[in-house]
Design a protein around this motif. Structure first.
Motif, PDB file in Angstrom:
ATOM      1  N   SER A  19       0.996  56.463  73.662  1.00  0.00           N
ATOM      2  CA  SER A  19       1.321  55.844  72.369  1.00  0.00           C
ATOM      3  C   SER A  19       0.054  55.173  71.856  1.00  0.00           C
ATOM      4  N   ILE A  20      -0.262  55.387  70.613  1.00  0.00           N
ATOM      5  CA  ILE A  20      -1.435  54.753  69.997  1.00  0.00           C
ATOM      6  C   ILE A  20      -0.986  54.011  68.753  1.00  0.00           C
ATOM      7  N   LEU A  21      -1.141  52.703  68.789  1.00  0.00           N
ATOM      8  CA  LEU A  21      -0.770  51.862  67.646  1.00  0.00           C
ATOM      9  C   LEU A  21      -2.038  51.313  67.022  1.00  0.00           C
ATOM     10  N   ASN A  22      -2.101  51.373  65.711  1.00  0.00           N
ATOM     11  CA  ASN A  22      -3.322  51.017  64.995  1.00  0.00           C
ATOM     12  C   ASN A  22      -3.174  49.758  64.163  1.00  0.00           C
ATOM     13  N   CYS A  23      -4.316  49.123  63.944  1.00  0.00           N
ATOM     14  CA  CYS A  23      -4.345  47.872  63.194  1.00  0.00           C
ATOM     15  C   CYS A  23      -5.697  47.746  62.512  1.00  0.00           C
ATOM     16  N   MET A  29     -14.086  36.697  59.718  1.00  0.00           N
ATOM     17  CA  MET A  29     -14.102  35.468  60.515  1.00  0.00           C
ATOM     18  C   MET A  29     -13.221  35.578  61.758  1.00  0.00           C
ATOM     19  N   PHE A  30     -12.356  36.574  61.807  1.00  0.00           N
ATOM     20  CA  PHE A  30     -11.526  36.737  62.995  1.00  0.00           C
ATOM     21  C   PHE A  30     -12.417  37.057  64.187  1.00  0.00           C
ATOM     22  N   ASP A  31     -12.168  36.372  65.304  1.00  0.00           N
ATOM     23  CA  ASP A  31     -13.002  36.614  66.480  1.00  0.00           C
ATOM     24  C   ASP A  31     -12.194  36.926  67.728  1.00  0.00           C
ATOM     25  N   TYR A  32     -10.891  37.052  67.556  1.00  0.00           N
ATOM     26  CA  TYR A  32     -10.051  37.341  68.713  1.00  0.00           C
ATOM     27  C   TYR A  32      -8.819  38.070  68.212  1.00  0.00           C
ATOM     28  N   PHE A  33      -8.411  39.075  68.977  1.00  0.00           N
ATOM     29  CA  PHE A  33      -7.307  39.926  68.527  1.00  0.00           C
ATOM     30  C   PHE A  33      -6.287  40.074  69.647  1.00  0.00           C
ATOM     31  N   SER A  51     -11.571  39.873  72.829  1.00  0.00           N
ATOM     32  CA  SER A  51     -12.527  39.075  72.081  1.00  0.00           C
ATOM     33  C   SER A  51     -13.394  39.994  71.221  1.00  0.00           C
ATOM     34  N   SER A  52     -13.923  39.447  70.138  1.00  0.00           N
ATOM     35  CA  SER A  52     -14.753  40.263  69.244  1.00  0.00           C
ATOM     36  C   SER A  52     -16.083  40.670  69.862  1.00  0.00           C
ATOM     37  N   ILE A  53     -16.437  40.076  71.007  1.00  0.00           N
ATOM     38  CA  ILE A  53     -17.693  40.459  71.660  1.00  0.00           C
ATOM     39  C   ILE A  53     -17.517  41.672  72.576  1.00  0.00           C
ATOM     40  N   ASN A  67     -13.130  48.215  67.200  1.00  0.00           N
ATOM     41  CA  ASN A  67     -14.279  48.747  66.478  1.00  0.00           C
ATOM     42  C   ASN A  67     -14.605  47.757  65.361  1.00  0.00           C
ATOM     43  N   LYS A  68     -15.553  46.871  65.641  1.00  0.00           N
ATOM     44  CA  LYS A  68     -15.848  45.795  64.698  1.00  0.00           C
ATOM     45  C   LYS A  68     -16.409  46.302  63.387  1.00  0.00           C
ATOM     46  N   SER A  69     -17.243  47.337  63.467  1.00  0.00           N
ATOM     47  CA  SER A  69     -17.862  47.829  62.229  1.00  0.00           C
ATOM     48  C   SER A  69     -16.812  48.399  61.288  1.00  0.00           C
ATOM     49  N   ALA A  70     -15.769  48.986  61.865  1.00  0.00           N
ATOM     50  CA  ALA A  70     -14.689  49.548  61.048  1.00  0.00           C
ATOM     51  C   ALA A  70     -13.573  48.544  60.808  1.00  0.00           C
ATOM     52  N   LYS A  71     -13.662  47.383  61.446  1.00  0.00           N
ATOM     53  CA  LYS A  71     -12.598  46.360  61.387  1.00  0.00           C
ATOM     54  C   LYS A  71     -11.262  47.002  61.762  1.00  0.00           C
ATOM     55  N   HIS A  72     -11.271  47.640  62.902  1.00  0.00           N
ATOM     56  CA  HIS A  72     -10.110  48.396  63.353  1.00  0.00           C
ATOM     57  C   HIS A  72      -9.891  48.155  64.843  1.00  0.00           C
TER      58      HIS A  72
END
Lengths: 117, 111
Positions: A19-23, A29-33, A51-53, A67-72
């Motif tokens: 299962s692949i769920l996308n967001c 400014m978000f740094d944690y998901f 974490s965003s790192i 994927n930070k560059s895609a904000k995904h």
């Protein structure tokens, strides 16, 4: 103002498959998901975070990719089980103001996952 | 395993009445939150509480809302004069940092 978007309201997957769920998110400014799972008439249950790192975090059957560059980000569940059938929420957080204060979560609308036996 | 508890599970009230929703967060957590989810909509942040005071609040959290942590264990949300649009599931959450653990929710119905 949808800062966190889950564009698929529902997803059906065969038991044993992935299962692949996308967001997607818009606020840099978000740094944690985080991913939460929710059954009807219950509160959200924390599943996994990243974490965003980092670009990947794995916990058993659950893996989150960022994927930070895609904000995904995406949540992979493998193998999927019937008990995984629930609504999955993506949430994002930014550090508290002044070093400590709040890690308020901004949620997406959720994706209802149905795992078919 | 410690968990967040909330009471009551369902509260029915008349418009204009005051309601108090109760939560017992996980005891060694530092941050406490209230969120709500109107039927069919996303979970929305209301307020966060840290070091015995409100640390952040959303636009939803107006003067009709207040929070208290009166005795070091309970964490309450008060709505002074309920409106029809306050009908929602209200979730309490607590945590150390980013990860938050949610209670089962209180369904508030305003008639």
């Amino acid at each position: 103002d949808q800062q966190v978007k889950q564009n698929s309201p529902s997803l059906s997957v065969q038991e044993g498959r992935i299962s692949i769920l996308n967001c997607d998110y818009t606020n840099s400014m978000f740094d944690y998901f985080l991913w939460y799972k929710k059954y009807p008439a219950e509160g959200p249950t924390f599943l996994i975070s990243i974490s965003s790192i980092k670009d990947k975090n794995e916990d058993g059957r659950f893996t989150v990719f960022l994927n930070k560059s895609a904000k995904h980000l995406s949540l992979h569940i493998v193998p999927s089980q019937p008990g995984d059938s629930a609504v999955y929420f993506c949430a994002a957080s930014r550090g508290g103001k002044s070093g400590a204060g709040s890690y308020q979560l901004t949620f997406g609308k959720g994706t209802k996952l149905s795992v078919i036996p | 395993e410690p968990e967040v508890t909330q009471t009551p599970s369902h509260q029915v009230t008349q418009m204009g009445q005051e309601v108090i929703l109760h939560c017992v967060p996980i005891s060694n957590h530092l941050y406490f939150y209230w969120y709500r989810q109107i039927l069919g909509q996303k979970v929305e942040f209301l307020v966060s509480f840290y070091n015995n005071e409100i640390s952040e609040k959303s636009e939803i959290f107006d003067d009709q809302f207040s929070v208290e942590r009166p005795d070091g264990s309970n964490f309450t949300l008060k709505i002074r004069s309920t409106k029809l649009e306050d009908s929602a599931m209200y979730f309490c959450a607590s945590g150390w940092t980013h990860e938050q653990f949610f209670g089962p929710g209180t369904r508030l119905t305003v008639l």
